[in-house]
Design an enzyme around this catalytic site. Structure first.
Site, PDB file in Angstrom:
ATOM      1  N   ARG A   1      35.195  43.634  32.801  1.00 33.88           N
ATOM      2  CA  ARG A   1      33.753  43.428  32.971  1.00 33.88           C
ATOM      3  C   ARG A   1      33.291  43.543  34.423  1.00 33.88           C
ATOM      4  O   ARG A   1      32.333  44.269  34.724  1.00 33.88           O
ATOM      5  CB  ARG A   1      33.364  42.023  32.453  1.00 33.88           C
ATOM      6  CG  ARG A   1      33.269  41.914  30.958  1.00 33.88           C
ATOM      7  CD  ARG A   1      33.744  40.553  30.499  1.00 33.88           C
ATOM      8  NE  ARG A   1      35.183  40.518  30.655  1.00 33.88           N
ATOM      9  CZ  ARG A   1      36.028  40.821  29.668  1.00 33.88           C
ATOM     10  NH1 ARG A   1      35.570  41.057  28.477  1.00 33.88           N
ATOM     11  NH2 ARG A   1      37.330  40.850  29.870  1.00 33.88           N
ATOM     12  N   THR A   2      33.929  42.821  35.325  1.00 36.79           N
ATOM     13  CA  THR A   2      33.407  42.720  36.694  1.00 36.79           C
ATOM     14  C   THR A   2      33.496  44.064  37.419  1.00 36.79           C
ATOM     15  O   THR A   2      32.523  44.524  38.018  1.00 36.79           O
ATOM     16  CB  THR A   2      34.171  41.630  37.469  1.00 36.79           C
ATOM     17  OG1 THR A   2      34.242  40.465  36.649  1.00 36.79           O
ATOM     18  CG2 THR A   2      33.491  41.287  38.771  1.00 36.79           C
TER      19      THR A   2
ATOM     20  N   LYS B   1      53.182  49.973  49.489  1.00 39.26           N
ATOM     21  CA  LYS B   1      54.152  50.275  50.562  1.00 39.26           C
ATOM     22  C   LYS B   1      54.225  49.138  51.567  1.00 39.26           C
ATOM     23  O   LYS B   1      54.834  49.266  52.625  1.00 39.26           O
ATOM     24  CB  LYS B   1      53.736  51.556  51.297  1.00 39.26           C
ATOM     25  CG  LYS B   1      53.678  52.790  50.421  1.00 39.26           C
ATOM     26  CD  LYS B   1      53.170  53.970  51.256  1.00 39.26           C
ATOM     27  CE  LYS B   1      52.722  55.114  50.374  1.00 39.26           C
ATOM     28  NZ  LYS B   1      51.821  56.007  51.079  1.00 39.26           N
TER      29      LYS B   1
ATOM     30  N   ARG C   1      38.388  41.528  44.471  1.00 40.05           N
ATOM     31  CA  ARG C   1      38.991  40.485  43.616  1.00 40.05           C
ATOM     32  C   ARG C   1      40.438  40.332  44.060  1.00 40.05           C
ATOM     33  O   ARG C   1      41.148  41.326  44.262  1.00 40.05           O
ATOM     34  CB  ARG C   1      38.950  40.899  42.140  1.00 40.05           C
ATOM     35  CG  ARG C   1      39.788  39.969  41.265  1.00 40.05           C
ATOM     36  CD  ARG C   1      39.592  40.185  39.807  1.00 40.05           C
ATOM     37  NE  ARG C   1      38.296  39.690  39.381  1.00 40.05           N
ATOM     38  CZ  ARG C   1      37.926  39.603  38.096  1.00 40.05           C
ATOM     39  NH1 ARG C   1      38.765  39.980  37.131  1.00 40.05           N
ATOM     40  NH2 ARG C   1      36.734  39.137  37.775  1.00 40.05           N
TER      41      ARG C   1
ATOM     42  N   HIS D   1      33.865  32.615  41.527  1.00 36.33           N
ATOM     43  CA  HIS D   1      33.506  33.908  40.914  1.00 36.33           C
ATOM     44  C   HIS D   1      31.971  33.900  40.864  1.00 36.33           C
ATOM     45  O   HIS D   1      31.360  33.693  39.820  1.00 36.33           O
ATOM     46  CB  HIS D   1      34.127  33.995  39.514  1.00 36.33           C
ATOM     47  CG  HIS D   1      34.061  35.347  38.870  1.00 36.33           C
ATOM     48  ND1 HIS D   1      33.307  36.394  39.358  1.00 36.33           N
ATOM     49  CD2 HIS D   1      34.657  35.815  37.740  1.00 36.33           C
ATOM     50  CE1 HIS D   1      33.453  37.449  38.569  1.00 36.33           C
ATOM     51  NE2 HIS D   1      34.264  37.122  37.582  1.00 36.33           N
TER      52      HIS D   1
HETATM   53  N1   CP Z   1      34.538  37.610  33.374  1.00 34.92           N
HETATM   54  C1   CP Z   1      35.375  38.398  34.078  1.00 34.92           C
HETATM   55  O1   CP Z   1      35.556  38.221  35.291  1.00 34.92           O
HETATM   56  O2   CP Z   1      35.972  39.375  33.326  1.00 34.92           O
HETATM   57  P1   CP Z   1      36.953  40.468  33.922  1.00 34.92           P
HETATM   58  O3   CP Z   1      38.202  39.763  34.351  1.00 34.92           O
HETATM   59  O4   CP Z   1      37.191  41.456  32.817  1.00 34.92           O
HETATM   60  O5   CP Z   1      36.276  41.096  35.115  1.00 34.92           O
END
Ligand code: CP
Length: 322
Positions: free
Chosen positions: A58-59, A86, A108, A136
């Site tokens: 999603r993100t 590496k 992320r 998040h």
């Molecule tokens: N909600 C969320 O962060 O989903 P993903 O891990 O798929 O990005």
């Protein structure tokens, strides 16, 4: 109103006005995704790099779609085929990416604080797309947008956050956001998965936090149920005897849902463990807004990219109406 900041690292440091500016801008941008041609020239010539050290559906996808709907160029770095394999460090990776003059790096990482480290060495905007169990922020913003769309407000709502709280960056960002906006939050899960000082997050806000180990207590009379995934990849299963028992004591079923308010809404950040933290018929049932959250995620990420690159909420409205 504009956001006078370079980075979005967490909800903790955002003011109420900044949160509302992002939500209002996202609200304006939602309309673009309903058009036959889903693109405006607002960020033409800008470049956004997605740097994901952890998996994401999603993100990552919605940041890419958000950037493209605003006409920015997007680059996705696959860590598995990058020079990270590496031995290149995170900071050296970032320095090299920044040398190509992007306008934003969306990161992320499994380590809490990784985006904050990047932000100290980068002139480019850094956006936290999830750092370990810390925050998040865009997930909490899209959750708030979804709640506000259905309830008309956040203030005074009874919102239950249920599940694997300890490992959840979604829980932390939501607790900061929902209490700043005046919600009464109930946090529920096994005692082993609730950090001891969690209720302190609400200090200084107009909201409140209470913790309980009883899912039924948390659901009783709730307006919103935010269910959290059991994070098996972070070894959450070591904190309770078995998934079957977890599901029995903490899984949201249609029967348990009856204890909530009649117009309750159910949200979940995804990915969902069907039959563990939430029953399959609840995921697909009439109270679930899980796919609407995903749709709102695009609008929120458009708003964040746009505002960090110097746009304002009133300009966003003009852009949409042009
Ligand atoms: N909600 C969320 O962060 O989903 P993903 O891990 O798929 O990005």
């Amino acid at each position: 109103m504009a956001l006078h900041r370079k980075n979005l690292l967490g909800i903790r440091e955002l003011s109420i006005d900044e949160i509302l500016t992002i939500l209002d801008t996202a609200e304006a941008f939602k309309e673009i995704s309903r058009r036959p041609i889903k693109k405006v020239p607002t960020l033409r010539g800008r470049t956004v790099i997605n740097l994901f050290f952890e998996s994401s559906t999603r993100t990552r996808t919605s940041f890419e779609i958000a950037a493209k709907r605003l006409s920015a160029d997007t680059i996705n770095i696959s860590v598995s085929t990058s020079s990270v394999t590496k031995g290149e460090t995170l900071l050296d990776t970032a320095r090299n990416l920044e040398a190509m003059v992007p306008d934003a790096i969306v990161i992320r990482h499994s380590s809490a604080g990784a985006p904050h480290q990047l932000a100290t060495i980068c002139k480019t905007s850094v956006i936290n797309a999830g750092d370990g169990a810390n925050e998040h922020p865009t997930q909490a913003l899209l959750d708030a947008l979804t709640i506000r769309n259905h309830k008309g407000r956040i203030e005074g709502l009874q919102i239950a956050i249920i599940g694997d709280i300890s490992h959840s960056r979604v829980a932390r960002s939501n607790l900061h956001l929902l209490t700043k906006l005046g919600a009464q939050v109930r946090v529920a899960g096994p005692a082993t998965l609730i950090p001891p000082s969690f209720d302190k997050i609400a200090e200084g806000s107009s909201g409140s936090v209470v913790t309980t180990t009883s899912i039924d207590e948390a659901i009783d009379g709730a307006d919103v149920l935010l269910m959290l995934r059991v994070q098996l990849e972070r070894e959450a299963s070591a904190f309770f005897p078995s998934l079957r028992e977890y599901s029995y004591f903490y899984g949201l079923t249609a029967k348990r849902l009856q204890k909530a308010k009649k117009d309750v809404i159910v949200i979940h950040p995804g990915p969902v463990n069907r039959g563990v933290e939430i029953a399959s018929d609840v995921v697909d049932g009439p109270y679930s807004l899980i796919y609407e959250q995903v749709t709102n995620g695009v609008a929120v990420r458009m708003a964040v990219l746009y505002l960090l690159m110097g746009g304002s909420q009133s300009e966003a409205v003009r852009e949409v109406n042009r």
